[in-house]
Enzyme design. Structure first.
Site, PDB file in Angstrom:
ATOM      1  N   ASP B 129       0.844  -1.181   0.000  1.00 32.94           N
ATOM      2  CA  ASP B 129       0.000   0.000   0.000  1.00 32.94           C
ATOM      3  C   ASP B 129       0.889   1.245   0.000  1.00 32.94           C
ATOM      4  OD1 ASP B 129      -2.394   1.340  -0.006  1.00 32.94           O
ATOM      5  OD2 ASP B 129      -2.661   1.267   2.167  1.00 32.94           O
ATOM      6  N   PHE B 131       1.200   5.664  -0.481  1.00 30.42           N
ATOM      7  CA  PHE B 131       0.677   6.849   0.232  1.00 30.42           C
ATOM      8  C   PHE B 131       0.949   8.040  -0.686  1.00 30.42           C
ATOM      9  CE2 PHE B 131       1.823  10.011   3.800  1.00 30.42           C
ATOM     10  CZ  PHE B 131       0.537  10.143   4.313  1.00 30.42           C
ATOM     11  N   HIS B 136      -4.301  13.961   0.319  1.00 34.25           N
ATOM     12  CA  HIS B 136      -4.492  13.116   1.503  1.00 34.25           C
ATOM     13  C   HIS B 136      -3.312  13.292   2.476  1.00 34.25           C
ATOM     14  CE1 HIS B 136      -5.337   9.662   4.031  1.00 34.25           C
ATOM     15  NE2 HIS B 136      -4.191   9.097   3.694  1.00 34.25           N
ATOM     16  N   GLU B 199     -10.836   3.849   3.352  1.00 32.93           N
ATOM     17  CA  GLU B 199      -9.982   4.660   2.479  1.00 32.93           C
ATOM     18  C   GLU B 199     -10.245   4.264   1.034  1.00 32.93           C
ATOM     19  OE1 GLU B 199      -6.125   5.930   5.141  1.00 32.93           O
ATOM     20  OE2 GLU B 199      -5.869   4.251   3.781  1.00 32.93           O
ATOM     21  N   GLU B 201      -9.152   3.715  -2.552  1.00 36.31           N
ATOM     22  CA  GLU B 201      -7.880   3.501  -3.238  1.00 36.31           C
ATOM     23  C   GLU B 201      -8.102   2.828  -4.593  1.00 36.31           C
ATOM     24  OE1 GLU B 201      -4.640   2.065  -0.966  1.00 36.31           O
ATOM     25  OE2 GLU B 201      -5.381   2.854   0.948  1.00 36.31           O
ATOM     26  N   ASP B 233      -9.415   0.306   1.854  1.00 29.35           N
ATOM     27  CA  ASP B 233      -8.429  -0.009   2.889  1.00 29.35           C
ATOM     28  C   ASP B 233      -9.028   0.397   4.242  1.00 29.35           C
ATOM     29  OD1 ASP B 233      -6.080  -0.562   4.243  1.00 29.35           O
ATOM     30  OD2 ASP B 233      -5.171   1.368   3.750  1.00 29.35           O
ATOM     31  N   ARG B 237      -8.733   4.013  13.113  1.00 24.83           N
ATOM     32  CA  ARG B 237      -7.842   5.164  13.328  1.00 24.83           C
ATOM     33  C   ARG B 237      -7.270   5.233  14.729  1.00 24.83           C
ATOM     34  NH1 ARG B 237      -6.482   6.118   8.225  1.00 24.83           N
ATOM     35  NH2 ARG B 237      -8.247   6.736   6.934  1.00 24.83           N
ATOM     36  N   GLN B 240      -4.609   2.602  14.917  1.00 20.97           N
ATOM     37  CA  GLN B 240      -3.503   2.987  14.043  1.00 20.97           C
ATOM     38  C   GLN B 240      -2.639   4.095  14.647  1.00 20.97           C
ATOM     39  OE1 GLN B 240      -4.886   4.330  10.185  1.00 20.97           O
ATOM     40  NE2 GLN B 240      -2.856   4.989   9.541  1.00 20.97           N
ATOM     41  N   THR B 257      -9.360  -5.634   4.088  1.00 25.85           N
ATOM     42  CA  THR B 257      -9.198  -4.796   2.899  1.00 25.85           C
ATOM     43  C   THR B 257     -10.113  -5.374   1.837  1.00 25.85           C
ATOM     44  OG1 THR B 257      -6.869  -4.454   3.493  1.00 25.85           O
ATOM     45  CG2 THR B 257      -7.512  -3.881   1.234  1.00 25.85           C
ATOM     46  N   THR B 348      -4.923   6.611  -0.195  1.00 24.79           N
ATOM     47  CA  THR B 348      -6.175   7.359  -0.298  1.00 24.79           C
ATOM     48  C   THR B 348      -6.116   8.443  -1.371  1.00 24.79           C
ATOM     49  OG1 THR B 348      -6.400   6.974   2.050  1.00 24.79           O
ATOM     50  CG2 THR B 348      -7.907   8.558   1.076  1.00 24.79           C
ATOM     51  N   GLU B 362     -10.195  12.548   7.258  1.00 22.15           N
ATOM     52  CA  GLU B 362     -10.015  13.897   6.717  1.00 22.15           C
ATOM     53  C   GLU B 362     -11.291  14.731   6.839  1.00 22.15           C
ATOM     54  OE1 GLU B 362      -7.706  13.945   2.808  1.00 22.15           O
ATOM     55  OE2 GLU B 362      -7.887  11.799   3.190  1.00 22.15           O
TER      56      GLU B 362
END
Lengths: 412, 412
Positions: B129, B131, B136, B199, B201, B233, B237, B240, B257, B348, B362
């Site tokens: 994955d 970023f 984002h 997320e 993706e 994804d 939070r 994480q 996922t 994202t 976000e």
């Protein structure tokens, strides 16, 4: 307990261990074997000759070319097969006609280890690398964030990350120095890694998995482990340092990971049990009943180059804050499924003294110092390293595990 | 180009896309199909009836229960099969007797999509994955480290991490709210995730792999891609945030996922090509010749609960700093081997405006605000979320890709 097989010549492949691996020879296709003395017991041949007939399970799992299906059969089966092997191989066996006194069969099923090629023992789905060595974590903090202290989560949970499964290789496979992006004079640049390193780790292979959405209870977790291997988590420090904010290591690690070829079953390690370092009270999901949940197993690290072979470090599997049972309980707490063949590693096993470290990053303080080593042998000459040179052979050894070895090949 | 199959009813399963998937029905075991209109073309049956006889390749790859072997066959084969399918299905086909005018065969090989079950299309080895969504990344920085600016490496390389392959599921699979460790009132605690998020993706499946120790040239890299899917994804939070210093996300991501079931082949996306956002000059290994190396594909995000279905976000696959070719060149720069079936995701895909975001983190500024949505339909009632509730159904849709959907199940 003694075996009629003969001396193990210091390898530790005694009756105590009986590790499983996948081997092949010029005449035999890849198959399951068990290491004993200087020999590999051909488990496929033994199975086909119905030596395990008294144990009820799917015998074809022992005729496969990986250990996955057999590992998934469960601990009871593994214990039964192990007991039979112990009886078959012990000096005063009651099963003499089955092997010891059967010259024809012995010729067929006892393969000289020296002529065999070892392969990856399992087909690996996911590989997870933890960071549970407290001395390693403290040393890394001191080097990269002096005075910062350990991350706030560090004592409370086993910090870990997903590693790359496709680049896990069997001991003996050359490791090419990776190219990558790193910073020179404050400018990102691309080229062969300048700070190539290794990491001494200990890793568990999953036997039985759990369903997605379920979790593994910490007091049941050992039943999900098939056995253990030594692991070298090769690391490109310059690439790693530049890339790993904010999502962790990536190309600095994914170019190669080497494991020792023999999986030592959980049952074999009872004699090495020890209490883990406990620094804080754990949350209930990590609070295990078993006191002695980690292992005290020394791992000897040597470096060999054209000038000789050098005694480098002596790490220990006990240098961890969490047991494998706790790692599994944490890993599955949110419902993450483990599958047979998944690999779970400790992270670097550095101890407290300079000779007990588990990587050059720590020994050289990220390349600032040079770490001096003395040769094994009568001449006792010295050499030193900040990081690895092309041609260096790094070997980890532990009694009963065999060797986890790799030579650095130059970049192309 | 029109097809004799009939209307696609807004699904986008037109001749332009022809995505591959794995489906089963009450009567048919899991097999390869191609989506067209309201139907799935049974590729196993077509192969067995020798419809692809004019194309030279191992036809058994189309009779398998995953797409791995077919994906490994290479782009030339995929192009050949695609051309034949286009001819077979187009309104003015010269191959009428092969399918359009063959009622018996049509009955056998055209399966109503509505009665079929879709499965994971590939057996996935490693999942990576990235970023690479700059909006984002900027929003995350503003939330967690206000004023800090993007990480120093961010423009120079595609930041990424290894994800968990074992918990990737096909669209439609319920997603259980994970339990885990997070901080409440400055104390680590354990319980059901309080800040469950998703997320948006976009992800590529690898067709042909590379050998360990070799790297993929950025200008060749597209040839290694089989096709693309939408990806959710799912992210916890609170878990994480607490766990991911210093090694990145782990249990906050590895519980689930979701991917859309149809793999849209690279060939189908030529019409959507666009120039990527270029903020800095790349190092040569990332400097691709192709200008329009990313895709402009809108992804519609909706939330459904017992009160209705709400229009949530509209993201776009163009909101990235790097192309998939650059991701592959970077990923393999150090010799990391890609294998057929590996999955590579963007991270994202948030855009610049509030309605173009790709996750609730976000939109709610990590739960501080509530994000308001309007219902799809005449009543236009409203609802709002900071994070996901049990029972919420999150769906991503893109023309020709179908749906990537999952419902939140409560913790157990």
């Amino acid at each position: 307990m003694a075996t009629w097989i003969g001396d193990d010549h210091g390898s530790g492949f005694t009756l105590d261990f009986l590790p499983y691996g996948i081997f092949s020879t010029d005449n035999l296709d890849a198959r399951i074997g068990v290491a004993i003395g200087e020999y590999i017991l051909d488990m496929k041949a033994l199975t086909q000759e119905r030596v395990f007939a008294s144990i009820e399970f799917d015998h074809s799992t022992l005729e496969a070319s990986t250990l996955n299906c057999y590992a998934a059969a469960g601990r009871k089966i593994h214990q039964g097969v192990r007991e039979l092997l112990l009886e078959l191989l012990s000096e005063d066996t009651t099963l003499g006609p089955e092997l010891r006194d059967n010259e024809d069969r012995k010729k067929r099923v006892l393969i000289k280890m020296v002529g065999a090629t070892m392969h990856l023992p399992m087909s690996i789905g996911d590989y997870t690398d933890f960071f549970i060595g407290p001395y390693h974590a403290q040393n890394c903090t001191d080097i990269f964030r002096p005075g910062a202290g350990l991350p706030p989560n560090y004592l409370s949970l086993p910090v870990g990350y997903a590693g790359r499964a496709s680049s896990i290789v069997a001991s003996g496979t050359p490791v090419r120095r990776p190219k990558g992006q790193f910073v020179v004079n404050k400018m990102p640049t691309f080229g062969p890694c300048q700070n190539l390193d290794f990491e001494v780790e200990f890793a568990a292979f999953i036997g039985q998995g759990n369903d997605m959405g379920s979790s593994i209870d910490v007091d049941e977790a050992e039943n999900y482990i098939f056995g253990f291997v030594l692991m070298n988590d090769w690391s490109a420090r310059d690439i790693q340092v530049w890339e790993s904010t904010p999502l962790g290591p990536f190309n600095g690690k994914n170019f190669a990971t080497t494991i020792s070829p023999w999986i030592v079953p959980l049952e074999a390690l009872e004699q090495f049990r020890e209490k883990p370092v406990k620094l804080v009270k754990r949350l209930p999901y990590l609070d295990e009943k078993k006191e002695c949940s980690v292992y005290n197993i020394p791992i000897h690290v040597s470096l060999e180059d054209e000038s000789g072979k050098y005694d480098m470090f002596k790490c220990n599997t006990k240098n961890v804050l969490f047991s494998f049972a706790q790692l599994l309980a944490h890993h599955t707490a949110g419902g993450c499924p483990m599958r047979t063949g998944d690999l779970i590693a400790t992270g670097t096993l550095s101890g407290t003294s300079r000779h007990e470290l588990g990587c050059l990053l720590e020994a050289s303080r990220n390349g600032i110092e040079s770490y001096e080593m003395e040769a094994i042998g009568p001449e006792r000459q010295k050499t030193s390293r900040s990081f690895l040179k092309d041609g260096d052979i790094i070997e980890f050894r532990a009694l009963g595990f065999g060797s986890c070895v790799g030579q650095v090949a130059p970049s192309v």
